[in-house]
Enzyme design. Structure first.
Site, short mmCIF file in Angstrom:
data_model
loop_
_atom_site.label_atom_id
_atom_site.label_comp_id
_atom_site.label_asym_id
_atom_site.label_seq_id
_atom_site.Cartn_x
_atom_site.Cartn_y
_atom_site.Cartn_z
N ARG A 95 117.42 129.97 111.83
CA ARG A 95 117.73 128.58 112.17
C ARG A 95 118.27 127.85 110.94
N GLY A 135 124.71 121.15 98.54
CA GLY A 135 124.05 121.01 97.24
C GLY A 135 123.66 119.58 96.93
N LEU A 136 122.39 119.28 97.17
CA LEU A 136 121.88 117.94 96.86
C LEU A 136 120.76 118.03 95.82
N CYS A 244 123.48 113.30 106.56
CA CYS A 244 123.56 114.74 106.89
C CYS A 244 122.17 115.28 107.16
N GLY A 345 93.04 138.50 114.17
CA GLY A 345 92.16 139.21 113.24
C GLY A 345 92.97 139.83 112.11
N GLU A 369 114.25 119.41 103.47
CA GLU A 369 114.76 118.35 104.35
C GLU A 369 113.82 117.15 104.36
N HIS A 372 106.87 116.62 104.02
CA HIS A 372 105.99 115.99 105.02
C HIS A 372 105.53 114.61 104.53
N PHE A 389 107.81 104.13 98.32
CA PHE A 389 108.43 105.12 97.44
C PHE A 389 109.71 104.65 96.78
C1 LIG Z 1 93.18 143.10 103.97
C2 LIG Z 1 91.97 143.54 104.72
C3 LIG Z 1 91.08 144.40 104.14
C4 LIG Z 1 89.98 144.85 104.83
N1 LIG Z 1 89.10 145.69 104.23
C5 LIG Z 1 88.06 146.23 104.93
C6 LIG Z 1 87.19 147.18 104.35
O1 LIG Z 1 87.31 147.51 103.16
N2 LIG Z 1 86.21 147.73 105.10
C7 LIG Z 1 86.01 147.39 106.41
O2 LIG Z 1 85.14 147.91 107.04
N3 LIG Z 1 86.84 146.48 107.01
C8 LIG Z 1 87.84 145.89 106.30
N4 LIG Z 1 88.67 144.96 106.88
C9 LIG Z 1 88.47 144.63 108.29
C10 LIG Z 1 87.89 143.23 108.54
O3 LIG Z 1 86.54 143.16 108.17
C11 LIG Z 1 88.11 142.93 110.02
O4 LIG Z 1 89.48 142.67 110.15
C12 LIG Z 1 87.29 141.75 110.52
O5 LIG Z 1 85.93 142.12 110.69
C13 LIG Z 1 87.80 141.24 111.86
O6 LIG Z 1 87.93 142.28 112.79
P1 LIG Z 1 89.27 142.50 113.58
O7 LIG Z 1 90.40 142.41 112.67
O8 LIG Z 1 89.14 143.70 114.42
O9 LIG Z 1 89.38 141.20 114.51
P2 LIG Z 1 88.61 140.97 115.89
O10 LIG Z 1 87.18 141.27 115.74
O11 LIG Z 1 89.37 141.61 116.96
O12 LIG Z 1 88.73 139.41 116.03
C14 LIG Z 1 89.89 138.78 116.53
C15 LIG Z 1 89.59 137.31 116.70
O13 LIG Z 1 88.58 137.11 117.68
C16 LIG Z 1 87.51 136.35 117.15
N5 LIG Z 1 86.25 136.77 117.76
C17 LIG Z 1 85.75 138.03 117.87
N6 LIG Z 1 84.59 137.99 118.51
C18 LIG Z 1 84.32 136.70 118.81
C19 LIG Z 1 83.25 136.00 119.49
N7 LIG Z 1 82.20 136.65 119.96
N8 LIG Z 1 83.33 134.66 119.61
C20 LIG Z 1 84.38 134.00 119.10
N9 LIG Z 1 85.41 134.58 118.48
C21 LIG Z 1 85.38 135.92 118.34
C22 LIG Z 1 87.58 136.61 115.66
O14 LIG Z 1 86.93 135.57 114.93
C23 LIG Z 1 89.07 136.65 115.43
O15 LIG Z 1 89.54 135.34 115.37
C24 LIG Z 1 89.75 144.45 106.15
C25 LIG Z 1 90.66 143.55 106.74
C26 LIG Z 1 91.74 143.11 106.03
C27 LIG Z 1 92.67 142.14 106.69
C1 LIG Z 2 113.60 127.46 101.00
C2 LIG Z 2 114.21 126.16 100.60
C3 LIG Z 2 115.53 125.89 100.89
C4 LIG Z 2 116.11 124.69 100.48
N1 LIG Z 2 117.44 124.47 100.77
C5 LIG Z 2 118.05 123.35 100.27
C6 LIG Z 2 119.45 123.13 100.43
O1 LIG Z 2 120.13 123.93 101.11
N2 LIG Z 2 120.04 122.07 99.84
C7 LIG Z 2 119.31 121.17 99.11
O2 LIG Z 2 119.90 120.22 98.59
N3 LIG Z 2 117.96 121.33 98.94
C8 LIG Z 2 117.32 122.40 99.49
N4 LIG Z 2 115.97 122.58 99.30
C9 LIG Z 2 115.24 121.65 98.46
C10 LIG Z 2 114.29 120.73 99.22
O3 LIG Z 2 115.00 119.77 99.95
C11 LIG Z 2 113.35 120.12 98.17
O4 LIG Z 2 112.49 121.15 97.76
C12 LIG Z 2 112.56 118.95 98.71
O5 LIG Z 2 113.38 117.83 98.90
C13 LIG Z 2 111.40 118.56 97.79
O6 LIG Z 2 111.82 118.43 96.48
P1 LIG Z 2 111.03 119.17 95.29
O7 LIG Z 2 110.88 120.59 95.67
O8 LIG Z 2 111.77 118.86 94.05
O9 LIG Z 2 109.60 118.52 95.30
P2 LIG Z 2 109.16 117.14 94.61
O10 LIG Z 2 110.09 116.08 95.02
O11 LIG Z 2 108.94 117.39 93.17
O12 LIG Z 2 107.79 116.89 95.32
C14 LIG Z 2 106.56 117.54 94.94
C15 LIG Z 2 105.44 116.93 95.74
O13 LIG Z 2 105.32 115.54 95.45
C16 LIG Z 2 105.39 114.77 96.62
N5 LIG Z 2 106.04 113.50 96.36
C17 LIG Z 2 107.22 113.27 95.73
N6 LIG Z 2 107.47 111.95 95.69
C18 LIG Z 2 106.43 111.33 96.31
C19 LIG Z 2 106.09 109.98 96.57
N7 LIG Z 2 106.89 108.95 96.23
N8 LIG Z 2 104.93 109.71 97.20
C20 LIG Z 2 104.11 110.73 97.58
N9 LIG Z 2 104.38 112.01 97.35
C21 LIG Z 2 105.53 112.32 96.73
C22 LIG Z 2 106.18 115.62 97.57
O14 LIG Z 2 105.91 115.25 98.92
C23 LIG Z 2 105.67 117.00 97.25
O15 LIG Z 2 104.46 117.22 97.92
C24 LIG Z 2 115.35 123.74 99.76
C25 LIG Z 2 114.01 124.02 99.51
C26 LIG Z 2 113.43 125.20 99.92
C27 LIG Z 2 112.00 125.46 99.62
#
Ligand SMILES: Cc1cc2nc3c(=O)[nH]c(=O)nc-3n(C[C@H](O)[C@H](O)[C@H](O)COP(=O)(O)OP(=O)(O)OC[C@H]3O[C@@H](n4cnc5c(N)ncnc54)[C@H](O)[C@@H]3O)c2cc1C
Ligand SMILES: Cc1cc2nc3c(=O)[nH]c(=O)nc-3n(C[C@H](O)[C@H](O)[C@H](O)COP(=O)(O)OP(=O)(O)OC[C@H]3O[C@@H](n4cnc5c(N)ncnc54)[C@H](O)[C@@H]3O)c2cc1C
Lengths: 391, 251
Positions: A95, A135-136, A244, A345, A369, A372, A389
């Site tokens: 997009r 480029g802005l 723009c 999960g 753009e 937030h 601001f």
């Molecule tokens: C990077 C990574 C490393 C990991 N390393 C290990 C590891 O070293 N050893 C190991 O044993 N496992 C490991 N895991 C597995 C991890 O502990 C499981 O992913 C975790 O327990 C969730 O199980 P699941 O992914 O099967 O999700 P699920 O159990 O299928 O859950 C899916 C969703 O359903 C929700 N849910 C499930 N039951 C209920 C309920 N009764 N009520 C409400 N909500 C429920 C869960 O909160 C979750 O939002 C790892 C996972 C990751 C991502």
């Molecule tokens: C993937 C990607 C693609 C992009 N593509 C384009 C592009 O094609 N052309 C282009 O011109 N730009 C592009 N941008 C730039 C984008 O528009 C800027 O990143 C954006 O406007 C924010 O500017 P900054 O990153 O300098 O953050 P900053 O302005 O430094 O802001 C940092 C933080 O401070 C907060 N902040 C700043 N001022 C205030 C205030 N007065 N009050 C409260 N909070 C404030 C901001 O909300 C933010 O949380 C792109 C950025 C990304 C990440």
């Protein structure tokens, strides 16, 4: 006309006409067939599928709401929004590609360009033959672009540009950059700089953890001399780039709903088939609460955005409407993507599933753009009459 | 060259079908209808023939109700020149023979060089209409075309048969039904969709006579029984093969 399967709890597709739905269906089918099978490989590699540029052009997805006279489709703003929604259902990077090309390059040329700029550039950008970037943002000026340092100095029949832009979507692959720079009087103007111009460089920015299937780069302008007729004659001042951005943000309003839908649908499907404690996890109240909140937020966003589109078609849309929409919809989509990921999960953290990729992408969308926070302040300014601001 | 494509407006396969209380029709509320996918191959083929033959015209005709217009518009958006809706009262109750009679009457008026259809509609699976039209028009019919080449008033058609393929030559006009793989149907690009609005779509009211065929009953497919886990040790593989062979009879 019926709509392809989409979350549509309030039957809001009944507010769309046949043509709008046909366009949405077409975009959906295109994304599912041409883009979805390859997105993960590009996301991993940090690349954009460049050969799609011509196919996107053939379909008419670049600047689709601009007139037929310049090789565009001339569709209304709702249909345009639906295309953005379907593209972002695939990936925010896709997009973004279309948004930058259509809303940030073609639109300003159409709106502020000379007739010869329009006739030369818009058809080439519409077909995908040429790629544009906007480029802005600068290293020191993001949310406050009015402070930009980039300068354009008149020299006979040329302008000489100096400065640096950062975070520019598509700059490394662009054939043309629309550069916003201050003239000698400190007034912002727009300049079309073609690739190949001496002093124009676009190094790619690496290491992104978000929007990986989209190319981002810098633009370095070092005594870059361009013909004076490359200036956009129709606009002076910061309202040029800001107008723009209003166009592109309008597309984001729709786009992120697509990302949210993809995550919601994935989580809903998963929850019905994943069994834990002898039941599908959809049977647990906590899961149902997550899913209900998701469809509630999607439904609200759909109705808000449809009204935004009707305002735009009626030419009564204001920038603060777009700000409120971006505020609501991007946050909504990001929340849904994260929540969907938890339902999956451990599967939620692998790229075989879409939710975490969307969540990561949406972090960029939350920032670019107008962040937030800035949109919150624009709405705040609108309702209180006091800017929190502006300096 | 003039090409007529017969198209049908059918429920999307992803749609959940609900049979209404009379047990003979489906509730079309909330059902998503699309242009029958096999007809898309026919439309694409017609467009390719048109592109290869100057001064050609492609006409899409469909028997249906008002909602059918959206599928005709889809065909127009792909590039068909004009459409005709042959509008009947209750289109869900129209049997294939009645449909073929209505289509044949209209095709006579058009007198095309070639008539293309899909091999079947994905809703009723009848596969009757192409053959019936050909019979009514006294034209040859070739079903399940995988390749069509036109030259000197004839069509060379390749079709799959058991264990290989067959190539036939037919005189034109002829009715040819499209099999999947005949071509790669194009997406309607936005310009096509915008142009489709301006293309003619004629609506003709059709008075339907008594039909010869009547639907007696519609039923849902049998629920699939729940899956079974045979075991999780190596021995289970032996058991699994045995069951697949003896019980499920799939190997
Ligand atoms: C990077 C990574 C490393 C990991 N390393 C290990 C590891 O070293 N050893 C190991 O044993 N496992 C490991 N895991 C597995 C991890 O502990 C499981 O992913 C975790 O327990 C969730 O199980 P699941 O992914 O099967 O999700 P699920 O159990 O299928 O859950 C899916 C969703 O359903 C929700 N849910 C499930 N039951 C209920 C309920 N009764 N009520 C409400 N909500 C429920 C869960 O909160 C979750 O939002 C790892 C996972 C990751 C991502
Ligand atoms: C993937 C990607 C693609 C992009 N593509 C384009 C592009 O094609 N052309 C282009 O011109 N730009 C592009 N941008 C730039 C984008 O528009 C800027 O990143 C954006 O406007 C924010 O500017 P900054 O990153 O300098 O953050 P900053 O302005 O430094 O802001 C940092 C933080 O401070 C907060 N902040 C700043 N001022 C205030 C205030 N007065 N009050 C409260 N909070 C404030 C901001 O909300 C933010 O949380 C792109 C950025 C990304 C990440």
């Amino acid at each position: 006309m019926p709509q392809l399967n989409s979350p549509d709890f309030f039957n809001s597709s009944s507010l769309l006409n046949d043509e709008e739905i046909l366009i949405q269906n077409t975009a959906r089918q295109w994304v599912e067939k041409e883009f979805n099978p390859i997105v993960v490989e590009h996301y991993r590699a940090g690349t954009f599928p460049m050969d799609l540029r011509f196919k996107l052009g053939e379909m008419g997805f670049f600047g689709a709401n601009l007139p037929e006279k310049y090789g565009c489709a001339g569709i209304n703003n709702i249909a345009y929004g639906l295309i953005m929604q379907e593209l972002e259902r695939g990936d925010s990077g896709l997009r973004s590609f279309a948004s930058v090309q259509g809303a940030l390059v073609m639109w300003p040329i159409h709106e502020y360009g000379s007739e010869s700029q329009k006739e030369y550039w818009i058809p080439k950008l519409a077909s995908g033959e040429k790629i544009g970037c906007f480029g802005l943002t600068e290293p020191d000026y993001g949310s406050n672009p009015g402070g930009m340092i980039t300068r354009a100095r008149r020299d006979g029949d040329s302008y000489i540009l100096n400065g640096a832009k950062m975070w520019i979507t598509n700059s490394p692959i662009a054939d043309i950059a629309l550069i916003w720079a201050k003239n000698e009087d400190g007034i912002v103007e727009g300049f079309l700089v073609e690739r190949g111009t001496p002093g124009f460089e676009t190094p790619e920015m690496k290491g992104k953890l978000s929007l990986r299937a989209s190319i981002t780069g810098e633009i370095i302008l070092n005594n870059c001399r361009i013909p004076a007729e490359n200036k956009l004659p129709g606009i002076k001042g910061l309202k040029g780039p800001l107008s723009c951005l209003t166009q592109a943000r309008y597309g984001i309003n729709w786009g992120v709903i697509g990302a949210a839908m993809a995550c919601y649908e994935e989580a809903l499907d998963y929850s019905k088939t994943r069994i834990q404690f002898d039941k599908p996890i959809a049977a647990f109240q906590l899961t149902q609460q997550k899913l209900s909140e998701m469809i509630l937020e999607i439904t609200k966003a759909q109705l808000l955005t449809l009204q935004l589109g009707r305002l735009k078609d009626a030419k009564t849309m204001e920038h603060y409407h777009v700000s409120m929409g971006k505020m609501n919809n991007v946050r909504m989509a990001l929340d849904i993507a994260r929540s969907a990921r938890t339902i999956l999960g451990a599967n939620g953290i692998v790229d075989e599933y879409v939710s975490l990729r969307h969540a990561n992408n949406l972090e960029s969308v939350l920032t670019y753009e107008g962040t937030h926070e800035m949109h919150t302040l624009i709405v705040g300014e609108t309702i209180t009459g006091i800017s929190a601001f502006r300096v | 060259m003039k090409i007529v494509v017969c198209i049908k407006h059918v429920p999307d396969t992803e749609t959940k079908i609900v049979i209404v209380d009379d047990g003979k029709s489906i509730n079309s509320n909330g059902v998503k209808y699309i242009l029958n996918p096999y007809d898309e191959y026919a439309v694409e083929e017609a467009l390719q023939i048109k592109e290869a033959n100057e001064e050609s015209e492609v006409v899409a005709i469909s028997v249906g109700d008002d909602s059918t217009q959206s599928s005709i518009r889809s065909a127009l958006a792909m590039g068909v020149d004009r459409g005709t809706l042959l509008k009947t009262g209750n289109f869900a109750l129209v049997d294939p023979f009645s449909v073929a009679k209505i289509l044949a009457e209209e095709i006579k008026l058009e007198s095309p060089d070639i008539i293309l259809t899909g091999k079947m509609s994905i809703d009723a699976y009848g596969s009757q209409v192409p053959g019936l039209i050909a019979e009514l028009l006294e034209l040859p019919v070739v079903n399940l075309a995988r390749d069509i080449v036109l030259s000197e008033g004839k069509a060379t058609v390749k079709r799959d048969i058991e264990g290989g393929s067959e190539t036939l030559i037919t005189t034109l006009p002829a009715v040819i039904s499209a099999e999947k793989g005949l071509n790669n149907p194009r997406y309607p690009a936005l310009k096509g969709i915008m142009q489709a609005k301006k293309k003619p779509l004629e609506i003709k009211e059709i008075n339907l006579d008594e039909t010869d065929v009547e639907i007696i009953e519609l039923t849902y497919p049998k629920q699939k029984p729940a899956g079974r886990i045979v075991g999780n040790s190596a021995d289970a593989a032996v058991e699994l093969v045995k069951l697949l062979r003896q019980e499920a009879k799939v190997i």
